[in-house]
Design a protein around this motif. Structure first.
Motif, PDB file in Angstrom:
ATOM      1  N   PHE A 270      11.113  17.268   4.169  1.00 11.39           N
ATOM      2  CA  PHE A 270       9.877  17.483   4.921  1.00 11.39           C
ATOM      3  C   PHE A 270       8.827  16.415   4.624  1.00 11.39           C
ATOM      4  CE2 PHE A 270      12.070  21.431   5.091  1.00 11.39           C
ATOM      5  CZ  PHE A 270      11.749  21.962   6.334  1.00 11.39           C
ATOM      6  N   ALA A 271       8.835  15.897   3.411  1.00 14.14           N
ATOM      7  CA  ALA A 271       7.911  14.820   3.071  1.00 14.14           C
ATOM      8  C   ALA A 271       8.435  13.466   3.505  1.00 14.14           C
ATOM      9  CB  ALA A 271       7.654  14.821   1.564  1.00 14.14           C
TER      10      ALA A 271
ATOM     11  N   ASN B  18       0.868  -1.174   0.000  1.00 11.15           N
ATOM     12  CA  ASN B  18       0.000   0.000   0.000  1.00 11.15           C
ATOM     13  C   ASN B  18       0.909   1.230   0.000  1.00 11.15           C
ATOM     14  OD1 ASN B  18      -2.392  -1.520   0.187  1.00 11.15           O
ATOM     15  ND2 ASN B  18      -2.147  -1.701   2.399  1.00 11.15           N
ATOM     16  N   ILE B  19       0.861   1.993  -1.092  1.00  6.67           N
ATOM     17  CA  ILE B  19       1.807   3.096  -1.291  1.00  6.67           C
ATOM     18  C   ILE B  19       1.096   4.438  -1.328  1.00  6.67           C
ATOM     19  CG2 ILE B  19       3.490   4.108  -2.877  1.00  6.67           C
ATOM     20  CD1 ILE B  19       4.270   1.357  -3.783  1.00  6.67           C
ATOM     21  N   ALA B  20       1.686   5.420  -0.633  1.00 11.41           N
ATOM     22  CA  ALA B  20       1.253   6.812  -0.722  1.00 11.41           C
ATOM     23  C   ALA B  20       2.210   7.543  -1.655  1.00 11.41           C
ATOM     24  CB  ALA B  20       1.262   7.463   0.656  1.00 11.41           C
ATOM     25  N   MET B  21       1.664   8.151  -2.696  1.00  6.24           N
ATOM     26  CA  MET B  21       2.465   8.892  -3.661  1.00  6.24           C
ATOM     27  C   MET B  21       2.404  10.375  -3.322  1.00  6.24           C
ATOM     28  SD  MET B  21       3.598   6.509  -5.763  1.00  6.24           S
ATOM     29  CE  MET B  21       4.312   7.602  -6.991  1.00  6.24           C
ATOM     30  N   ILE B  22       3.527  10.930  -2.918  1.00  9.28           N
ATOM     31  CA  ILE B  22       3.606  12.359  -2.614  1.00  9.28           C
ATOM     32  C   ILE B  22       4.274  13.062  -3.786  1.00  9.28           C
ATOM     33  CG2 ILE B  22       4.556  14.094  -1.064  1.00  9.28           C
ATOM     34  CD1 ILE B  22       4.206  12.152   1.213  1.00  9.28           C
ATOM     35  N   ALA B  23       3.460  13.721  -4.576  1.00 11.05           N
ATOM     36  CA  ALA B  23       3.737  14.353  -5.869  1.00 11.05           C
ATOM     37  C   ALA B  23       3.416  13.354  -6.973  1.00 11.05           C
ATOM     38  CB  ALA B  23       5.150  14.874  -5.995  1.00 11.05           C
ATOM     39  N   THR B  24       2.537  13.770  -7.857  1.00 14.53           N
ATOM     40  CA  THR B  24       2.057  12.865  -8.911  1.00 14.53           C
ATOM     41  C   THR B  24       2.241  13.447 -10.305  1.00 14.53           C
ATOM     42  OG1 THR B  24      -0.194  13.761  -8.725  1.00 14.53           O
ATOM     43  CG2 THR B  24       0.341  11.837  -7.368  1.00 14.53           C
ATOM     44  N   GLY B  25       2.815  14.643 -10.417  1.00 14.75           N
ATOM     45  CA  GLY B  25       3.101  15.225 -11.713  1.00 14.75           C
ATOM     46  C   GLY B  25       4.589  15.198 -11.991  1.00 14.75           C
ATOM     47  N   GLY B  26       4.980  15.410 -13.240  1.00 17.50           N
ATOM     48  CA  GLY B  26       6.397  15.431 -13.579  1.00 17.50           C
ATOM     49  C   GLY B  26       7.083  14.138 -13.219  1.00 17.50           C
ATOM     50  N   ARG B  27       8.132  14.238 -12.413  1.00 11.50           N
ATOM     51  CA  ARG B  27       8.865  13.033 -11.997  1.00 11.50           C
ATOM     52  C   ARG B  27       7.967  12.101 -11.192  1.00 11.50           C
ATOM     53  NH1 ARG B  27      12.704  10.345 -14.301  1.00 11.50           N
ATOM     54  NH2 ARG B  27      13.568   8.828 -12.861  1.00 11.50           N
ATOM     55  N   GLY B  28       7.025  12.692 -10.466  1.00  8.26           N
ATOM     56  CA  GLY B  28       6.087  11.874  -9.708  1.00  8.26           C
ATOM     57  C   GLY B  28       5.250  10.994 -10.602  1.00  8.26           C
ATOM     58  N   ALA B  29       4.848  11.515 -11.757  1.00  9.40           N
ATOM     59  CA  ALA B  29       4.058  10.720 -12.704  1.00  9.40           C
ATOM     60  C   ALA B  29       4.871   9.544 -13.227  1.00  9.40           C
ATOM     61  CB  ALA B  29       3.583  11.596 -13.860  1.00  9.40           C
ATOM     62  N   HIS B  30       6.160   9.784 -13.462  1.00 11.48           N
ATOM     63  CA  HIS B  30       7.025   8.697 -13.930  1.00 11.48           C
ATOM     64  C   HIS B  30       7.173   7.625 -12.855  1.00 11.48           C
ATOM     65  CE1 HIS B  30      10.215   6.714 -16.173  1.00 11.48           C
ATOM     66  NE2 HIS B  30      10.938   6.698 -15.067  1.00 11.48           N
TER      67      HIS B  30
ATOM     68  N   ASP C 206      -1.868  18.695   0.630  1.00 11.09           N
ATOM     69  CA  ASP C 206      -0.840  18.927   1.651  1.00 11.09           C
ATOM     70  C   ASP C 206      -0.306  17.582   2.147  1.00 11.09           C
ATOM     71  OD1 ASP C 206       0.676  19.613   3.879  1.00 11.09           O
ATOM     72  OD2 ASP C 206      -0.746  21.127   4.581  1.00 11.09           O
ATOM     73  N   PHE C 207       0.968  17.306   1.882  1.00 13.72           N
ATOM     74  CA  PHE C 207       1.518  16.001   2.284  1.00 13.72           C
ATOM     75  C   PHE C 207       1.541  15.823   3.791  1.00 13.72           C
ATOM     76  CE2 PHE C 207       5.485  18.522   1.476  1.00 13.72           C
ATOM     77  CZ  PHE C 207       6.013  18.515   2.745  1.00 13.72           C
ATOM     78  N   ARG C 208       1.511  16.899   4.543  1.00 16.45           N
ATOM     79  CA  ARG C 208       1.490  16.766   6.000  1.00 16.45           C
ATOM     80  C   ARG C 208       0.205  16.094   6.469  1.00 16.45           C
ATOM     81  NH1 ARG C 208       2.870  22.981   7.138  1.00 16.45           N
ATOM     82  NH2 ARG C 208       1.222  23.069   5.531  1.00 16.45           N
TER      83      ARG C 208
END
Length: 457
Positions: A122-123, A49-61, A97-99
């Motif tokens: 911070f993340a 079970n994964i939480a993705m913090i940032a999903t655009g750009g490099r996050g999308a990759h 907000d990743f917090r």
């Protein structure tokens, strides 16, 4: 000759012992890595079970790489990026907000951090404190002090960690390491690394070109541009000093040249290109660092510069200098035609020859001296894949090769090149105290005060 085939008349040292082999596998190039203690009792067929913090750009990759797992959280300060990811993962909870993600920590086992550089720590830190496995994009942190905090937190958490320098998993890197560590070119005392990317500030009076990498200005925009719909600009700024929105910062990767948000090419591509010598030569903390380039710009990292690191002897390896070159700066042996003029490369200079390498190939030089050379039997195992390595570690406790112990030291060293550049002097480095005793003016570049409401604790 190119490797795939290889070339020296003298044979390498004998194959490493079983103990040496185990150290290499465990990432012992800069200290042994303990396999994760927090394992959920899964086997490789069960999903994380994964939480993705940032999903655009490099996050999308990165999301594509982990799409076979159970994606339960999608988080991004830019709502359209979350909405796009949610088309593929409609059941995932959505956050800006990743917090706030960590208020739902019971829902996930692992976290993937792909935010801008200035918010990596911070993340990442809350995940480690909660005993979650973490994959974080490179560079691991924004500055040296943060790298130390994350490395120590990961050691305490004993979870599976991996930094996103995926070239660490390549076969080519492993074969070069085996050549160096079996003495194929003799003891290595000098290394040069160069990359052609020239994004950032360059003194127009001295540069052939002024390449801003897509930026329209090298001065901080004074007026606010219209904030794109769905972007929480205050959250994007995070711990950095506040400023009005401008398209000079967003979308990425424009932000990475601005000192308040990133550290330019040195910390970004250094995570890839300095990785091979760092691993092969068992490097850790340099003794001194000196950098050369245009006068430091107060806002933007340089396009072209070079930084020279001096490392003390390590075990049976002698003292070595490593010089990083970027943009128009190239090693003297390259400009004078002493080696093939590869656009990007790493050159190891030993007592019996040289190894020239890039991401995908390597060559022993001078070629005439290595005609009958036979490379050692491979002793570093083939990677199952950079991302798969981390997933397997999360599930089974197997080791990762670019874990936060290794990546933490590499990140500290890369940042030191910029510290020396911005300080304008050859700095002596006390790694234990995170202090340059001869350059107190380096302190703001080693650590910084965060914007009100943000802290690493």
């Amino acid at each position: 000759m190119d490797q795939t085939s290889s070339s020296s008349a003298e044979q390498p040292k004998s194959k490493p012992t079983r103990r040496q082999f185990a150290q290499v596998v465990a990432g012992a190039a800069i200290g042994a890595f303990a396999a994760p203690a927090v394992v959920r009792g899964r086997n490789l067929n069960e999903k994380l079970n994964i939480a993705m913090i940032a999903t655009g750009g490099r996050g999308a990759h990165n999301l594509e790489q982990f799409a076979g797992e159970n994606i339960v959280v999608l988080c991004d300060v830019y709502e359209p990026a979350v909405a796009k990811a949610a088309l593929t993962f409609p059941k995932a909870k959505q956050f800006a907000d990743f917090r706030k993600v960590y208020d739902h920590a019971k829902d996930f086992d692992a976290v993937v951090v792909s935010t801008a550089e200035h918010t990596h720590a911070f993340a990442t830190l809350p995940a480690l404190q909660l005993g979650k496995h973490v994959y974080c994009e490179k560079p691991l942190t924004y500055n040296i002090a943060e790298a130390r905090i994350i490395r120590l937190a990961a050691a305490k958490a004993k979870v599976a960690t991996q930094m996103g320098n995926q070239m660490h998993a390549t076969e080519n890197f492993r074969r070069v390491i085996e050549l160096i560590q079996t003495n194929a070119i003799g003891p290595v005392t000098e290394v040069h690394v160069w990359v052609s990317r020239a994004w950032g500030w360059q003194d127009p009076a001295k540069a052939k070109t002024l390449d801003l990498g897509g930026l329209s200005t090298v001065e901080r925009p004074r007026e606010s541009s219209e904030i794109p719909a769905g972007l929480d600009w205050d959250l994007w700024i995070g711990p950095a000093p506040s400023r009005p929105f401008a398209d000079a910062y967003f979308p990425g990767p424009k932000w990475y040249r601005w000192w308040d948000f990133g550290n330019g090419t040195m910390s970004d591509l250094g995570s890839h290109w300095n990785d091979l010598p760092f691993w092969a030569l068992k490097l850790r903390a340099p003794r001194t660092i000196e950098a050369f380039g245009p006068p430091p710009h107060p806002e933007i990292a340089p396009a072209s510069m070079h930084a020279k690191y001096e490392y003390d002897a390590r075990g049976d390896m002698p003292a070595v200098s490593l010089t990083w070159h970027q943009g128009e700066d190239k090693p003297k042996i390259w400009t004078e035609g002493g080696i093939p003029k590869w656009e990007n490369g790493m050159l190891f200079i030993g007592s019996k020859g040289m190894i020239l390498a890039d991401y995908g190939k390597h060559k022993l030089l001078p070629e005439k001296d290595f005609v009958d050379f036979k490379p050692p039997e491979p002793f570093i195992p083939k990677s199952i894949g950079h991302w798969d390595e981390w997933v397997a570690a999360c599930k089974t406790g197997s080791p990762t090769m670019s874990n936060f112990d290794y990546a933490g030291w590499l990140t500290e060293a890369n940042h030191l090149g910029n510290v020396a550049y911005r300080t304008g002097k050859k700095i002596e480095w006390d790694a234990e105290k995170l202090y340059a005793p001869n350059a107190p003016e380096a302190e703001p570049f080693i650590r910084r005060e965060y914007r009100k409401g943000w802290s690493l604790s």
